[in-house]
Design an enzyme around this catalytic site. Sequence first.
Site, mmCIF file in Angstrom:
data_model
loop_
_atom_site.group_PDB
_atom_site.id
_atom_site.type_symbol
_atom_site.label_atom_id
_atom_site.label_comp_id
_atom_site.label_asym_id
_atom_site.label_seq_id
_atom_site.Cartn_x
_atom_site.Cartn_y
_atom_site.Cartn_z
ATOM 1 N N LYS A 49 0.822 -1.688 -0.004
ATOM 2 C CA LYS A 49 0.293 0.596 -0.205
ATOM 3 C C LYS A 49 1.029 1.353 -0.273
ATOM 4 C CE LYS A 49 -4.540 1.737 2.435
ATOM 5 N NZ LYS A 49 -4.976 1.814 3.797
ATOM 6 N N SER A 76 -10.316 -0.838 6.602
ATOM 7 C CA SER A 76 -9.959 -0.488 5.551
ATOM 8 C C SER A 76 -8.765 -1.648 4.403
ATOM 9 C CB SER A 76 -8.663 0.695 5.740
ATOM 10 O OG SER A 76 -8.977 2.051 6.132
ATOM 11 N N SER A 98 -9.816 1.593 2.650
ATOM 12 C CA SER A 98 -8.797 2.747 2.015
ATOM 13 C C SER A 98 -7.796 1.723 1.227
ATOM 14 C CB SER A 98 -8.369 3.686 3.298
ATOM 15 O OG SER A 98 -7.234 2.362 3.829
#
Length: 518
Positions: free
Chosen positions: A66, A177, A153
Amino acid sequence: MRPKHIAHFRRLPRNSRKTSSGVLHTPSDSSDVEALNAGINALTSVSSEHRPRGHGQLQDLSIAVKDNICTSSLPTTCSSAMLRQYQSPFDATVVRLLRDAGAHIVGKTNCDEFGMGSLNLNSIHGAVVNPFQAQTTSSVPKKQTEHRSAGGSSGGSAASVAAGICDAALGTDTGGSVRLPASYCGVVGLKPSYGIISRWGVVSFADSLDCVGILSKSVSTVKRVFDTVAVYDPGDPTAATPELREKTRPLEASFLPVTASTHQPRSLEGLRIGVPLEYFPSELDPSLVNVLRAVLRRLAEAGATLTSVTVPATQYTLSAYYVIASAEASSNLARFDSVRYAGLRTATPPEAITSKSSDVFAYSRSAGLGKEVQKRILLGTYALTADAFDNYFLQAQRIRLHVRRDFDRVFRHPCVLLAEPHPPRDGVDVLLHPSAIRTAPLLDRGKHGSRGGDKAVPGLSEYLQDIMTVPASLAGLPALSVPVGKGADGWPVGVSVVGQWGCDDLVMCVGKAIEELC
């Protein structure tokens, strides 16, 4: 080597292929990765490094990271204009551990700006498109297929796994997330116990909630990555100590032989599963309830004992979460002042007082931070003011304490974080509930290509997506989302397994059983 940023690639992958079972092999070079990514926008940058030739336990795995986890060989933008040019001089602890184990880092994944969002709309790189396509649309030309959210996210991490770009991906989970994107994309997503995986080198959103999570297509691959990165890191002040980690081993020991058994048909005799009554809000899609019932039926047939439980403070968790997370974010993001971290700096207007640093910072932060991030900074700053501190921040912390106590009253495993835990004799080993209130929402075709921070989903609908995942985050508990079927619209549905703090192995073993039974 210099990383390749995602551009306008529309080639078909040369080396990606499917086996007779339909399983997609991950691509062998960066051009194939870029081609697979072209339609879903899951990656923000692609590594040009060749797969390492080693003998580590993860040498056969390609892993995406990420974009809010630091990497020395790739940019770390946090999907924000404020950090568009930033490249870390070091690797985060989790990235270093993966490299040492022989894993190949394929690239950085798109995410909501600084991890703030549930639909991956708040990104300077544009929205992530869910790579899954329902069978009802499989014969429809690609340009005419519906575009749905990959969740957020960590939407880029989930989408890259689902699309076959990588074998596994790292995400971060603050309030859901990792689990929410996993449910939307039909992959496995783990949020570990708070403090089990190092956060050193992760750009902070909310320190007391942030966890590094793992996504893959199977529980076994998630477990392999987890075993590699779940080690004590003295550089992380929030890391669980080796003594605490040792205390959790006896808790799981008597139940792991049952849940980890490979005998077929699988027997789950002795395993107690709780279904929390508060996890069926009015917003929950009825078709997801039907899928959960089918899962529970199969678990009962395998010998597990099912019981309903109650976690009363659940109804207040979403409000408490947004107060706490926003307050911590307002403090953490103060460091992005356009001066450090190669931050964005905009020209000040003539009327600005350039001798005042606050004016210079204000103009640059207004230009560099998206609308959603600015909103949460303002809300968090207000919650920490003298007038609001008692009524908002302290009240939210009291609710958080009630949530932890509610979970402790449900699990029969004692919480090793407490000096004198008193678990109930008739408690449960794990909880099971839907991972999300619905399947992946539609993306607005006219908006998903631009910065979503300015064109987010209207009203409170985006914030409600976290209603099922926030309680475990507030309590710091391990939670695993496992794909178990399809909703009425043909899109993936996930269920979450939640365990006592430190019982990550037990949670994954139960997840593995669900994966095999369903």
